[in-house]
Motif scaffolding. Structure first.
Motif, PDB file in Angstrom:
ATOM      1  N   VAL A   1      30.928  43.911  43.583  1.00 38.05           N
ATOM      2  CA  VAL A   1      31.992  42.921  43.769  1.00 38.05           C
ATOM      3  C   VAL A   1      31.417  41.508  43.699  1.00 38.05           C
ATOM      4  O   VAL A   1      31.980  40.620  43.029  1.00 38.05           O
ATOM      5  N   LYS A   2      30.296  41.305  44.348  1.00 37.74           N
ATOM      6  CA  LYS A   2      29.652  39.982  44.319  1.00 37.74           C
ATOM      7  C   LYS A   2      29.283  39.594  42.888  1.00 37.74           C
ATOM      8  O   LYS A   2      29.474  38.444  42.463  1.00 37.74           O
ATOM      9  N   HIS A   3      28.782  40.553  42.123  1.00 39.56           N
ATOM     10  CA  HIS A   3      28.416  40.266  40.739  1.00 39.56           C
ATOM     11  C   HIS A   3      29.653  39.932  39.909  1.00 39.56           C
ATOM     12  O   HIS A   3      29.633  39.004  39.089  1.00 39.56           O
ATOM     13  N   GLY A   4      30.737  40.676  40.101  1.00 34.56           N
ATOM     14  CA  GLY A   4      31.971  40.382  39.383  1.00 34.56           C
ATOM     15  C   GLY A   4      32.474  38.979  39.655  1.00 34.56           C
ATOM     16  O   GLY A   4      32.906  38.266  38.740  1.00 34.56           O
ATOM     17  N   LEU A   5      32.416  38.563  40.910  1.00 36.39           N
ATOM     18  CA  LEU A   5      32.845  37.208  41.258  1.00 36.39           C
ATOM     19  C   LEU A   5      31.930  36.163  40.624  1.00 36.39           C
ATOM     20  O   LEU A   5      32.392  35.102  40.178  1.00 36.39           O
ATOM     21  N   ALA A   6      30.621  36.482  40.547  1.00 32.58           N
ATOM     22  CA  ALA A   6      29.687  35.553  39.902  1.00 32.58           C
ATOM     23  C   ALA A   6      29.998  35.414  38.411  1.00 32.58           C
ATOM     24  O   ALA A   6      29.919  34.313  37.850  1.00 32.58           O
ATOM     25  N   LEU A   7      30.380  36.516  37.771  1.00 28.55           N
ATOM     26  CA  LEU A   7      30.735  36.454  36.350  1.00 28.55           C
ATOM     27  C   LEU A   7      31.958  35.562  36.124  1.00 28.55           C
ATOM     28  O   LEU A   7      32.018  34.815  35.149  1.00 28.55           O
TER      29      LEU A   7
END
Length: 277
Positions: A24-30
Motif C-alpha cells: 500500500v505504501k508503495h502504491g501511494l508513492a507511485l
C-alpha cells in the motif's frame, strides 16, 4: 499505470512489496510520482512461473486493493481469475487487467460485464509454463491485430460494453525481442482497432536485449528504467492510452515531454493554417 507486484517471484521486483502495508505504501508513492492508476497483481506471469492458488492470490491482492482504495487511489487489478477480479472490484478496484483476455477463466467476462468495469484484453497464446511459448508468427503485427480483434469481439459479445474495452499487444508474451519491436514500430495498426491502447513494456526482456547488443548479457531488469521511459515516450507520442511501468517518475516525465512536443506541433500547424487563410 504504476505496478504493485504483491508476489515473491516477479521477474522485476519480486518480494519487495509482498507485505500488505509495504505494498500500500508503495502504491501511494507511485501516485505521488505521477501514476494515474495503480495496477495490483498477486500472481507472477513471467515465463516458467508456477500458478499461485486462488486462496493465496485473494489473500495477497484484496487487502492491498482495499487499502489503496481507502486512500482514493484508482486501481486496476491484474488477475486471470474471476473470483479475484470480483472481490477486488468489491474492495474498490475500478478496472480489470487480465493478461489472458478472459481466456483463462470462463467466468471472467460475465463477472466484469455484471460489474460494468473496464477490461484490458491482452494478446495471449496460453500460459508460459513448461516452454509453452508458441511465439511463431509469419507476420506478427497482422496476427496480433487479428487475434486481438477477435478477442475484443468475443468479450463484447459476452456483455462487456465496447467502450469499456482496452487492448494490450502483450509484449513479451509468446514473443521474442524482434516481435516486440515490430509491434512497437506499428502501434498505429493496434490503434486501428479503435480501442484505447495499453503498452506494458516496463523492464521486459526485449529492452535488455536492445541495451546489451548482440554479444553481451542483458542488464538486470531494474537497470532498464531509462529504456522503459524511452518506450513510454514513443508510445505516448503514438497515441497510447496508458503505459504500465514499475518506476513511475522517469516515465511520467518522458510522457509529459512527449505531450508538450505534440501540443506544440499541433499549435504550430494551427498557426500555419490560420496564416494561410
Amino acid at each position: 499505470m504504476g505496478v504493485v507486484n504483491v508476489t515473491p517471484d516477479s521477474f522485476s521486483d519480486g518480494g519487495r512489496w509482498f507485505d500488505t502495508t509495504a505494498a500500500v505504501k508503495h502504491g501511494l508513492a507511485l501516485v505521488d510520482e505521477g501514476a494515474d492508476l495503480v495496477d495490483v497483481g498477486g500472481e507472477s506471469t513471467r515465463p516458467g512461473a508456477t500458478r499461485v492458488d486462488e486462496a493465496e492470490e485473494l489473500r495477497r491482492v484484496v487487502p492491498v486493493v482495499r487499502g489503496l482504495a481507502a486512500e482514493g487511489v484508482t486501481i486496476s487489478v491484474d488477475t486471470m481469475r474471476a473470483s479475484v477480479a470480483e472481490q477486488a472490484l468489491a474492495a474498490g478496484a475500478a478496472l480489470v487487467n487480465d493478461v489472458s483476455g478472459g481466456l483463462a477463466d470462463p467466468r471472467m467476462i460475465p463477472v466484469v460485464a455484471d460489474a460494468g468495469a473496464p477490461f484490458v484484453v491482452m494478446h495471449w497464446r496460453g500460459f508460459l509454463q513448461g516452454g509453452n511459448v508458441r511465439g511463431v508468427y509469419s507476420d506478427v503485427v497482422t496476427e496480433v491485430v487479428d487475434e486481438l480483434r477477435a478477442r475484443v469481439e468475443a468479450v463484447v459479445a459476452g456483455g462487456i460494453a465496447a467502450d469499456r474495452v482496452v487492448v494490450d499487444p502483450g509484449l513479451g508474451f509468446s514473443k521474442d525481442a524482434r516481435h516486440d519491436l515490430e509491434l512497437l514500430a506499428h502501434l498505429d495498426r493496434l490503434l486501428g482497432l479503435g480501442r484505447p491502447l495499453l503498452v506494458a513494456a516496463s523492464r521486459k526482456r526485449f529492452l535488455g536485449r536492445v541495451l546489451a547488443g548482440p554479444e553481451a548479457a542483458p542488464p538486470p531488469a531494474r537497470e532498464r528504467d531509462a529504456a522503459t521511459a524511452a518506450v513510454s515516450a514513443l508510445a505516448a507520442h503514438a497515441g497510447a492510452w496508458a503505459v504500465r511501468v514499475h518506476e513511475v517518475r522517469a516515465t511520467a516525465d518522458a510522457v509529459r515531454v512527449a505531450h508538450a512536443v505534440a501540443e506544440t506541433r499541433a499549435a504550430s500547424a494551427g498557426d500555419g493554417a490560420e496564416g494561410a487563410r
